[in-house]
Design an enzyme around this catalytic site. Structure first.
Site, PDB file in Angstrom:
ATOM      1  N   LYS A 195       0.854  -1.176   0.000  1.00 52.94           N
ATOM      2  CA  LYS A 195       0.000   0.000   0.000  1.00 52.94           C
ATOM      3  C   LYS A 195       0.895   1.232   0.000  1.00 52.94           C
ATOM      4  O   LYS A 195       1.685   1.446   0.920  1.00 52.94           O
ATOM      5  CB  LYS A 195      -0.886  -0.013   1.241  1.00 52.94           C
ATOM      6  CG  LYS A 195      -1.767   1.213   1.343  1.00 52.94           C
ATOM      7  CD  LYS A 195      -2.761   1.066   2.475  1.00 52.94           C
ATOM      8  CE  LYS A 195      -3.596   2.315   2.638  1.00 52.94           C
ATOM      9  NZ  LYS A 195      -4.579   2.182   3.696  1.00 52.94           N
ATOM     10  N   LYS A 248      -2.103  -1.429  -3.945  1.00 55.71           N
ATOM     11  CA  LYS A 248      -2.985  -0.276  -3.905  1.00 55.71           C
ATOM     12  C   LYS A 248      -2.171   1.002  -3.935  1.00 55.71           C
ATOM     13  O   LYS A 248      -1.225   1.103  -3.174  1.00 55.71           O
ATOM     14  CB  LYS A 248      -3.788  -0.356  -2.604  1.00 55.71           C
ATOM     15  CG  LYS A 248      -4.722   0.774  -2.375  1.00 55.71           C
ATOM     16  CD  LYS A 248      -5.364   0.568  -1.047  1.00 55.71           C
ATOM     17  CE  LYS A 248      -5.927   1.907  -0.630  1.00 55.71           C
ATOM     18  NZ  LYS A 248      -6.210   1.973   0.745  1.00 55.71           N
TER      19      LYS A 248
HETATM   20  C1  PBG Z   1      -7.627   3.100   5.219  1.00 59.05           C
HETATM   21  C2  PBG Z   1      -7.844   3.028   3.748  1.00 59.05           C
HETATM   22  C3  PBG Z   1      -7.639   4.022   2.770  1.00 59.05           C
HETATM   23  C4  PBG Z   1      -8.134   3.496   1.563  1.00 59.05           C
HETATM   24  C5  PBG Z   1      -8.594   2.214   1.843  1.00 59.05           C
HETATM   25  N1  PBG Z   1      -8.392   1.934   3.193  1.00 59.05           N
HETATM   26  C6  PBG Z   1      -7.136   5.412   2.864  1.00 59.05           C
HETATM   27  C7  PBG Z   1      -5.783   5.706   3.334  1.00 59.05           C
HETATM   28  O1  PBG Z   1      -4.926   4.867   3.535  1.00 59.05           O
HETATM   29  O2  PBG Z   1      -5.562   6.912   3.533  1.00 59.05           O
HETATM   30  C8  PBG Z   1      -8.198   4.201   0.248  1.00 59.05           C
HETATM   31  C9  PBG Z   1      -9.157   3.656  -0.754  1.00 59.05           C
HETATM   32  C10 PBG Z   1      -9.483   4.577  -1.872  1.00 59.05           C
HETATM   33  O3  PBG Z   1      -8.844   5.632  -2.071  1.00 59.05           O
HETATM   34  O4  PBG Z   1     -10.429   4.253  -2.612  1.00 59.05           O
HETATM   35  N2  PBG Z   1      -6.356   2.990   5.679  1.00 59.05           N
END
Ligand code: PBG
Length: 324
Positions: A195, A248
């Site tokens: 991520k 992601k």
């Molecule tokens: C929570 C999380 C996030 C997303 C999914 N779970 C945001 C972040 O890490 O700030 C983002 C998903 C999206 O942008 O569609 N940690």
């Protein structure tokens, strides 16, 4: 010898022939539809930067899930937005908090639906960070304990898959151990393994009300410059017990998906995130892009890169397009 270069031009003559030789296909089985769940009744709150996506109360989530079920989409991913936030994110793991209730009720109404829950603290903490803050810093070890409690509470409510997204070290192991110890050996883990600290999450943070109130997430999310690090993260998560690994965002990281596909045999999910959705929606509202065609091309690239599963806010639309 004797044969000219093999080209497919003879096979591109018609749409049907092109379909016959397509190497990549998007199927309904690839899709996961995300939802933001709020408290209250009959609530529907549009999210400005994500046209077509709303925060919904549980009664409306059930209606939505029935539609998703009818469309043949196999799974939903739930994010909770609690009424109260505190320093320890206690609504993330309270037994009857928003996600736990939502899971219980959806399971009761639509038992076949695969329910995946996001396991993180950022929507539940006053400071909006994914973990507990001690002396101005995120404290990894106390956070993973709370993530393990959160995941267990989701499993107890009936979640099929828990999806830790906090990017804390050892979170998958802590969750797996806590689930096993409490008799939830069959609950699967889809880990947000790679991520990235991305600017493509802004619309989501509006939706989930989860923007960090100080600093940013660069201390625990990955630097977009790094690819080897993604491989190490995946390797550790698989060793710790992840059943599905995730990359992601998706589109700016297709090379990462492709590398993971080459180096591992574990199922790969890719998150087609909120910013990717917002860009295309905004441009197509201005008629600068043809939404449906662009979405096909994007999702195809994600699959072609090697993803098995795609989390996308377009899941319902794609399902309808597939049925035509
Ligand atoms: C929570 C999380 C996030 C997303 C999914 N779970 C945001 C972040 O890490 O700030 C983002 C998903 C999206 O942008 O569609 N940690």
């Amino acid at each position: 010898m004797g044969y000219p270069l093999r080209r497919l031009s003879r096979l591109r003559k018609s749409e049907r022939m092109r379909r016959m030789i397509a190497e990549t296909r998007i199927s309904i089985d690839d899709l996961i539809m995300p939802y933001f769940v709020i408290t209250g009744e009959k609530a529907v709150e549009p999210i400005e930067s994500m046209p077509g996506i709303c925060r919904v109360s549980i009664d409306n989530l059930i209606k939505e899930t029935k539609e998703v079920e009818q469309l043949g989409i196999p799974a939903i991913l739930l994010f909770g937005i609690p009424e109260k936030k505190d320093a320890l994110g206690s609504q993330a793991y309270a037994k009857d908090s928003i996600v736990q209730q939502a899971v219980r009720e959806v399971k009761k109404e639509i038992p076949a639906m695969v329910i995946i829950t996001d396991v993180c603290l950022c929507s539940y903490t006053v400071h909006g960070h994914c973990g507990i803050v001690k002396d101005g810093e995120i404290d990894n070890d106390s956070t993973i304990e709370l993530l393990a409690r959160t995941a267990l509470s989701h499993a107890q409510a009936g979640a099929d898959i828990v999806a830790p997204s906090a990017m804390m070290d050892g979170q998958v192991k802590a969750i797996r151990e806590n689930l096993d110890k409490n008799g939830y050996k069959k609950t699967a883990i889809m880990s947000y393994s790679a991520k990235y600290a991305s600017s493509f999450y802004s619309p989501f943070r509006e939706a989930a009300d989860s923007s960090p109130q100080f600093g940013d997430r660069k201390l625990y999310q990955m630097n977009p410059t790094n690819s080897d690090e993604a491989i190490s993260e995946i390797k550790l998560d698989v060793e710790e017990g992840a059943d599905i690994v995730m990359v992601k965002p998706a589109l700016a990281y297709l090379d990462i998906i492709s590398r993971i596909k080459d180096e591992f045999t574990v199922p790969i999910a890719a998150y087609n995130v909120s910013g990717e959705y917002a860009m295309v929606k905004a441009a197509s509202q201005r008629e600068w892009l043809e939404e449906e065609k662009v979405v096909w091309e994007m999702l195809t690239s994600i699959k072609r890169a090697g993803a098995d599963i795609i989390i996308t806010y377009w899941a319902k639309e794609v399902a309808k397009w597939l049925k035509r």
